[in-house]
Design a protein around this motif. Sequence first.
Motif: not given
Length: 173
Positions: A68-69, A78
């Motif tokens: 997600l980051q 994130a």
Amino acid sequence: RELEQVKSKEDQINKTGLSLVDTNQRSSRSFSELAQIAGAYFSVYAIKNFALEMANVTGEFDLQRRSLQALLQDRQAADAIFEKIKATAVQSPFSVMQLTSATKQLAAYRIEADNLFDTTMMLSDISAGLGVEMERLILAFGQVKAATVLRGQEVRQFTESGIPIISLLADKF
């Protein structure tokens, strides 16, 4: 004489009975010890499996957070979204992994980080309410977002999912 023979047989039977009792007690102790050993083995085995499963889940959480980051290119955003997902998953019919996967799919469609969590929750609520796969709704939503227009194909996807998009648009406009 017969009385002596009966007594002799009785003594033999008593000795045999005592021998059987002794053998039975030893067998019982052996089974008890075996049960304790098996219990200890399975306890250690269960603890080992639990520890491995915890390591796998922790690793999967870390992998989801990092992906997600990478998609958002913003570690703080994130992490904040991931923490919200973890907190929401407790009350949601979806797991942390399902919600994170949905969030990543939406991020791939370039949903802004500020709207990403809310959009995920909106689509998960609709999915749960309609009993439709969340991925299906994300696909239709993402296609509209990517194309910046609502095409007939997406109208059909929403309609087939149980969302009366045409009447909702008619009411809005």
